[in-house]
Design an enzyme around this catalytic site. Structure first.
Site, short mmCIF file in Angstrom:
data_model
loop_
_atom_site.label_atom_id
_atom_site.label_comp_id
_atom_site.label_asym_id
_atom_site.label_seq_id
_atom_site.Cartn_x
_atom_site.Cartn_y
_atom_site.Cartn_z
N HIS A 88 -22.57 24.46 -66.39
CA HIS A 88 -22.60 25.73 -65.64
C HIS A 88 -21.31 26.52 -65.87
CE1 HIS A 88 -26.25 24.94 -63.19
NE2 HIS A 88 -25.89 23.69 -63.32
N ASN A 162 -30.55 25.64 -58.13
CA ASN A 162 -30.96 26.20 -59.43
C ASN A 162 -32.11 27.17 -59.21
OD1 ASN A 162 -29.16 24.87 -61.13
ND2 ASN A 162 -30.55 23.16 -61.57
FE1 HDD Z 1 -24.68 20.07 -60.81
C1 HDD Z 1 -22.04 22.16 -61.29
C2 HDD Z 1 -26.64 22.66 -59.83
C3 HDD Z 1 -27.38 17.99 -60.70
C4 HDD Z 1 -22.62 17.47 -61.23
N1 HDD Z 1 -24.42 22.00 -60.64
C5 HDD Z 1 -23.28 22.70 -60.89
C6 HDD Z 1 -23.48 24.09 -60.63
C7 HDD Z 1 -24.76 24.22 -60.21
C8 HDD Z 1 -25.34 22.93 -60.21
C9 HDD Z 1 -25.46 25.50 -59.80
C10 HDD Z 1 -22.45 25.20 -60.81
C11 HDD Z 1 -21.73 25.43 -59.52
C12 HDD Z 1 -20.78 26.58 -59.69
O1 HDD Z 1 -21.28 27.72 -59.83
O2 HDD Z 1 -19.57 26.35 -59.72
N2 HDD Z 1 -26.61 20.30 -60.44
C13 HDD Z 1 -27.21 21.40 -59.93
C14 HDD Z 1 -28.56 21.11 -59.51
C15 HDD Z 1 -28.76 19.80 -59.77
C16 HDD Z 1 -27.54 19.30 -60.34
C17 HDD Z 1 -29.50 22.08 -58.88
C18 HDD Z 1 -29.97 18.95 -59.54
C19 HDD Z 1 -30.67 19.01 -58.42
N3 HDD Z 1 -24.97 18.12 -60.95
C20 HDD Z 1 -26.15 17.43 -60.86
C21 HDD Z 1 -25.92 16.02 -60.93
C22 HDD Z 1 -24.57 15.86 -61.07
C23 HDD Z 1 -24.00 17.18 -61.08
C24 HDD Z 1 -26.98 14.94 -60.85
C25 HDD Z 1 -23.72 14.64 -61.21
C26 HDD Z 1 -24.11 13.45 -60.90
N4 HDD Z 1 -22.76 19.86 -61.27
C27 HDD Z 1 -22.12 18.67 -61.38
C28 HDD Z 1 -20.63 18.83 -61.66
C29 HDD Z 1 -20.46 20.33 -61.66
C30 HDD Z 1 -21.85 20.86 -61.41
C31 HDD Z 1 -20.23 18.12 -62.92
C32 HDD Z 1 -19.79 20.87 -62.89
C33 HDD Z 1 -18.92 22.00 -62.37
C34 HDD Z 1 -18.86 21.77 -60.94
O3 HDD Z 1 -19.62 20.70 -60.60
O4 HDD Z 1 -18.25 22.43 -60.14
O5 HDD Z 1 -19.92 18.28 -60.60
#
Ligand code: HDD
Length: 712
Positions: A88, A162
């Site tokens: 993202h 999402n």
């Molecule tokens: Fe995630 C960012 C949405 C599964 C770990 N995720 C991130 C962002 C969104 C989502 C919108 C951007 C947030 C922003 O604008 O800063 N992610 C989802 C959705 C998921 C999902 C809807 C499934 C239902 N995510 C998911 C899983 C994991 C993560 C299963 C880890 C086990 N997501 C992350 C992260 C991020 C992230 C690595 C990367 C940047 C951040 O967190 O801030 O922690």
């Protein structure tokens, strides 16, 4: 950011103002009346253009290291990048507020943010793509992030959602794998902003639980027309706790007032190159033009007693809760009405955590949520440092008092002689309160430690079938074309053969169509029967705006010298009153003159863009007014003919008046449409084609409106 047209018009009409600005600036500097440049340590600066040197005044000698002003400037530049989000990375955000509209949620939760109709809760929402890096294009085929931060009086609440209601995986431990598979491949760092490559399709071909989500991403949902025209979903199963301490399972939904609309894939591909910031600008343009996007906020609720009443596990993030089984309850709405002042400080540093909930809201044992709750806080520390919640965009609006100390960029000064609990101090240091603190729901748990998934987690295709069956005919065609595009970019036969085989679990016609296109495994035998069930709520056609509107739509008016001035002014007034944004596209930027106006005179209209500078893909409709002279010029311009043909191919509305009717018909090889004068719409294979007469001045004038009947 004003819309491009306005900015151009302002600059051209008041060219002198640029000169004026320079004079003003000079005057300010000479008389020290404006804000002074300073160093980061607050010292005023009078020269930021030349490094301090040792010189006799004629020859430029060595630059001196002692120049702390220039050194600081370079230092700051060298260190201004922070790690981009690991997923993202590409996003854009805006501020707004959330309002509860009724007391329907109070049956399920005591959280004031969801029950107090007197509140206007400030929010910040960031939209994003998943696969591409920070500098990638907006209109790629991808999932869109929909992350919401509610600055409530009880603390920050984040819904990190999402634009698709399900996810690729069931258990968070698979997240590194799915992301590694979709991101650029480790040996080439290719592709950027695309899932069309071997590794992604290899992984999802071997991971049947991803099938439902893949169907959504390959549908038109994967190429939204605008962040303002897409749904949002919290995806995971949370819980709500009411004042009696009863718990319900809940999913969160955000439904756009403007409806759900997509680009055509050919459009998305082209816009990716023509204007990589298309969605980002679209959000700014709408807010700047007084059309703040609005969503309805709804919940789906399941009593604890009904947790096992479904043929799917309600804690499985690869499954939806079909609205027929669990209806949506509309409880509020939110608006995004303020763009950010500085992108880096706000949008880039915004940070969300699924674990940030407020009293009245709780977690569930959804294994994806459980893992996410660990990951987000962890990742923010890498990106922003451990005190990331002191950065203004992340800071709660309610008091923050605890014994956390130190860490980089610690801004908070806590006046206290103790930084631990319990302590001997009278109660001027923060202490755990008896009432009102966050209480975990006393959920009963039992069992043994083991790595397992619930039995119902093992079914992966029935909801993929439900989604596919629920698409309209043209949405199905688009999905087949999308999968065919993607798999034809996979050059490893194992990959596309495996996936075309897997598709036989969803629908045999789908599987055959894709297999034929990509040289996959063609078979007439379904791997499982398609249950043929469908629901209207999964097609994006279901989410048309309650009131049809052209508000915020971008209309290109194609003109050349000799156009009908009265007509154009009248049309622009109508478009403006409907809050559509219109742009004049002409042979050159600057002034063009209507029929009867003297070339070079002050009359005329200012052109926002010239034909080569823009494309029909950046607009929702095109209109060509009457005027013999101007049509002669347009008809001789191949780019203009291309504008018309491309708009038609992308199912855009096309309007033509007077002499333009024949020009448009010829450009599209439309046969002579022998309409009666006051004909109704004639639905033909070209879609809904309307023509007739309108009396604009004394004489009746031909008009032609083409709105291709579907995005076929
Ligand atoms: Fe995630 C960012 C949405 C599964 C770990 N995720 C991130 C962002 C969104 C989502 C919108 C951007 C947030 C922003 O604008 O800063 N992610 C989802 C959705 C998921 C999902 C809807 C499934 C239902 N995510 C998911 C899983 C994991 C993560 C299963 C880890 C086990 N997501 C992350 C992260 C991020 C992230 C690595 C990367 C940047 C951040 O967190 O801030 O922690």
């Amino acid at each position: 950011m004003t819309s491009a047209g306005t900015a151009v018009r302002n600059a051209v009409t008041s060219m002198t103002s640029t000169a004026k600005v320079a004079d003003l600036q000079r005057d300010t500097i000479d008389n020290n009346i404006g804000p002074s440049l300073t160093t980061d340590h607050g010292v005023k600066i009078s020269d930021t253009d030349t490094w301090l040197k040792a010189s006799d005044g004629n020859k430029s000698g060595p630059s001196l290291l002692e120049d702390q002003i220039s050194r600081e400037k370079i230092h700051r530049f060298d260190h201004e990048r922070i790690p981009e989000r690991v997923v993202h990375a590409r996003g854009t955000g805006a501020h707004g507020f959330f309002k509860v509209l009724n007391d329907r949620a109070s049956k399920y939760t005591f959280a004031p943010v969801l029950t107090d109709t007197s509140r206007n809760t400030p929010i910040f929402v960031r939209f994003s793509t998943v696969q591409g890096s920070k500098g990638s294009a907006d209109t790629v085929r991808d999932v869109r992030g929909f992350a919401m931060k509610f600055y409530t009086e009880e603390g920050n609440w984040d819904i990190v959602g999402n634009d698709i209601p399900v996810f690729f995986i069931q258990d968070a431990v698979k997240f590194p794998d799915i992301i590694h598979a979709v991101k650029p491949e480790p040996h080439t760092e290719v592709p950027q902003g695309q899932s069309a490559h071997n590794n992604f399709w290899d992984f999802v071909g071997l991971q049947p639980e991803s099938t439902h989500m893949v169907m959504w991403v390959m549908s038109d949902r994967g190429i939204p027309r605008s962040f303002r025209m897409m749904q949002g979903f919290g995806v995971n199963t949370y819980t709500l706790i009411n004042a009696k301490g009863e718990r319900h399972f809940v999913k969160f939904h955000m439904i756009p007032e403007l409806g759900v609309h997509s680009l055509m894939w050919d459009e998305a591909l082209k816009i990716g190159g023509q204007d990589p910031d298309f969605h980002r600008k679209d959000l700014h343009e709408a807010i700047d033009n007084g059309c703040p996007p609005k969503w309805t906020f709804a919940i789906q609720v399941i009593e604890e007693s009904r947790e096992h009443d479904f043929d799917f596990d309600i804690l499985d993030a690869t499954k939806i809760w079909p609205e027929e089984l669990v209806p949506l309850i509309e409880i509020g709405e939110f608006v995004l009405n303020r763009t950010v002042d500085e992108f880096f400080a706000e949008t880039e540093q915004a940070a969300f955590c699924t674990s940030h909930i407020v009293p009245g809201i709780g977690f569930s044992d959804d294994p994806l949520l459980q893992g996410r709750n660990f990951s987000y806080f962890d990742t923010q520390i890498t990106r922003l440092g451990v005190n990331w919640e002191q950065i203004p965009i992340n800071r709660p609006i309610c008091p923050v008092m605890n014994h956390h100390r130190g860490g980089q960029s610690q801004h908070r000064i806590t006046k206290s002689t103790v930084n631990y609990w319990p302590n001997r101090q009278e109660l001027n240091a923060p202490y755990p309160i008896n009432k009102g603190g966050f209480e975990e729901y006393p959920q009963k748990v039992n069992g043994i430690k083991q790595r397992m998934r619930g039995a119902k987690f093992n079914e992966h295709f029935s909801q993929a079938q439900l989604f596919y069956n629920s698409l309209s005919p043209h949405e199905k065609v688009h999905l087949i074309n999308a999968m065919s595009f993607e798999l034809s970019h996979c050059d490893d036969p194992t990959v596309y053969e495996t996936y075309t085989k897997l598709l036989r679990n969803v629908d045999i016609d789908l599987a055959k169509a894709v297999a034929r296109n990509v040289n996959g495994i063609i078979s007439d035998t379904p791997a499982r029967e398609n249950h043929a069930r469908s629901t209207p709520t999964l097609s994006q056609l279901y989410y048309a705006p309650k009131e049809p509107t052209i508000a915020t739509r971008r209309i290109a008016i194609l003109l050349a010298d000799g156009f009908n001035y009265t007509e154009v002014q009248a049309i622009r007034a109508v478009l403006a009153s409907s809050k559509a944004v219109n742009f004049i596209i002409g042979p050159r930027r600057g002034k063009i003159h209507a029929a009867g106006q003297t070339m070079g005179s002050s009359a005329g209209i200012i052109v926002d863009h010239h034909f080569e500078g823009q494309r029909s893909t950046l607009f929702d409709a095109i209109l060509i007014p009457s005027g013999a002279e101007h049509i002669k010029t347009l008809a001789a311009n191949g780019r203009v003919v291309h504008w018309i043909r491309e708009a038609f191919g992308h199912c855009k509305a096309i309007g033509a008046i007077g002499e333009a009717v024949t020009f448009v018909r010829h450009s599209l090889n439309l046969p002579e449409l022998d309409f009666a004068d006051d004909s109704d719409a004639v639905v033909s294979s070209y879609g809904v084609v309307t023509t007739g007469k309108y009396v604009a001045t004394s004489a009746a004038v031909d008009v032609l409106a083409i709105a291709p009947s579907s995005k076929g």
